[in-house]
Design an enzyme around this catalytic site. Structure first.
Site, PDB file in Angstrom:
ATOM      1  N   ASP A 134      50.569  47.699  31.428  1.00 20.54           N
ATOM      2  CA  ASP A 134      50.407  48.149  32.807  1.00 20.54           C
ATOM      3  C   ASP A 134      51.187  49.437  33.065  1.00 20.54           C
ATOM      4  OD1 ASP A 134      48.976  45.767  33.467  1.00 20.54           O
ATOM      5  OD2 ASP A 134      50.882  44.705  33.664  1.00 20.54           O
ATOM      6  N   ASP A 163      44.747  48.843  32.057  1.00 20.23           N
ATOM      7  CA  ASP A 163      45.144  47.534  32.584  1.00 20.23           C
ATOM      8  C   ASP A 163      45.549  47.706  34.048  1.00 20.23           C
ATOM      9  OD1 ASP A 163      45.679  44.838  32.707  1.00 20.23           O
ATOM     10  OD2 ASP A 163      46.987  44.804  30.974  1.00 20.23           O
ATOM     11  N   ASP A 167      51.584  45.181  38.335  1.00 21.96           N
ATOM     12  CA  ASP A 167      51.359  43.749  38.196  1.00 21.96           C
ATOM     13  C   ASP A 167      52.687  42.998  38.242  1.00 21.96           C
ATOM     14  OD1 ASP A 167      48.698  44.290  37.994  1.00 21.96           O
ATOM     15  OD2 ASP A 167      48.446  43.511  35.960  1.00 21.96           O
ATOM     16  N   ARG A 220      41.484  43.902  43.272  1.00 18.29           N
ATOM     17  CA  ARG A 220      42.915  43.587  43.201  1.00 18.29           C
ATOM     18  C   ARG A 220      43.730  44.570  44.031  1.00 18.29           C
ATOM     19  NH1 ARG A 220      43.559  42.193  36.701  1.00 18.29           N
ATOM     20  NH2 ARG A 220      41.936  40.599  36.638  1.00 18.29           N
TER      21      ARG A 220
END
Length: 321
Positions: A134, A163, A167, A220
């Site tokens: 990430d 990615d 996160d 997301r």
């Protein structure tokens, strides 16, 4: 800077929205304010490397060496650093601060894993390939403040080429993501990485998203499993699938504006939300009714009609140190 998020000592709990209404002009003072707010202000607070050594770096090798230890330290990034590499592991008690808008990490991201008390501010991170992780990953860690970052990739490739941008997974806790420009990406920000990780995640994953600008995102924005989220004073532009609450997550969504979204706020697998004063721009809120009506810190709301003018052009890598 023209946004607001009132900072309160970490001992406060159960407060109603008693803070004064924010104004666009009152937001400028926050640029020089080094105190974390939201969930990152709780659990003893988040001070990063305050009081420790100070270093300025401009190369990948120097950056990697400077941020790795757990000793108190402030690491300033001067200019761009480009390297195709795995995430750089960040130690506890660290502040990573971009000196200005040229401080951009390209091709590699940051990993805060099994650490605590970390601040990442005024930094750009872009185009980190999925094989390298990430852009910013937070795992098994607590008290992390991500503020005024600009994180992006592109949507010229398929959804798995990169990615996540930011996160928060594996029972990480007391995290605030604020005043950031999150853009041009397929899967932007995930809280809780798997439907099968409830035993580890439940009781953790408390995350505040405040004063952020989300643009050209497929999904997301964010997606939350199992945890507790507070999302306010944010502007969502051309975000296809916005806030997804799932797997028992409880989310309080306030004072946000959506433009060009198909699903602004929705549930998957029994996720829940309470929403107040949101302009969904014609998109639907299909989230199940939640129970999270208060959070244990004080904050101020701009009002959905004022969010765009306060956030766009201010969120992101707009500070100077």
């Amino acid at each position: 800077m023209k946004f607001v998020a009132t900072l309160i000592a970490c001992g406060l709990s159960g407060l109603a929205l008693a803070a004064p209404t924010a104004t666009v002009d009152s937001l400028g003072k926050r640029a020089a304010d080094d105190a974390a707010f939201g969930y990152a202000s709780l659990n003893g607070g988040t001070t990063g490397g305050a009081g420790g050594t100070t270093t300025t770096v401009s190369s990948y090798a120097a950056f990697t060496a400077a941020v790795s230890s757990d000793a108190k330290k402030v690491v300033y990034v001067s200019g761009p650093i480009k390297q195709s590499a795995k995430q750089v592991k960040v130690g506890s008690n660290t502040s990573i601060i971009g000196k200005d808008s040229t401080a951009v990490l390209e091709g590699f991201g940051l990993l805060v894993k099994e650490k605590s008390n970390v601040i990442i501010r005024n930094l750009g991170v872009k185009k980190v390939l999925a094989e390298n992780g990430d852009a910013i990953g937070i795992q098994y860690s607590n008290n992390v403040w991500v503020d005024h970052v600009d994180v992006s990739s592109d949507r010229d490739h398929d959804k798995d080429y990169y990615d996540g941008l930011i996160d928060v997974t594996h029972a990480a806790d007391y995290v605030t993501i604020s005043n950031s420009y999150i853009h041009d990406h397929w899967k932007a920000s995930l809280v809780g990485h798997s439907d099968n990780n409830g035993d580890e995640d439940k009781g953790h994953l408390r995350v505040t998203y405040a004063n952020n600008y989300w643009s050209n995102i497929n999904s997301r924005a964010p997606s939350l499993r199992f945890g507790t989220g507070h999302i306010y004073n944010s502007y969502f532009e051309n975000v296809s699938d916005g806030i997804n609450t799932r797997d028992g997550a409880q989310v309080l969504v306030e004072s946000n504006q959506f433009v060009g979204s198909s699903k602004a706020l929705y549930s998957t697998d029994d996720g829940y939300a309470v929403e107040r004063d949101n302009d969904f721009g014609g998109a639907k809120n299909t989230a199940l009714q939640g129970t999270l009506t208060t959070v244990p810190y004080s904050y101020s709301l701009l009002g959905s009609s004022k969010v765009k003018s306060a956030v766009v052009g201010v969120a992101g890598q707009t500070l100077k140190f």
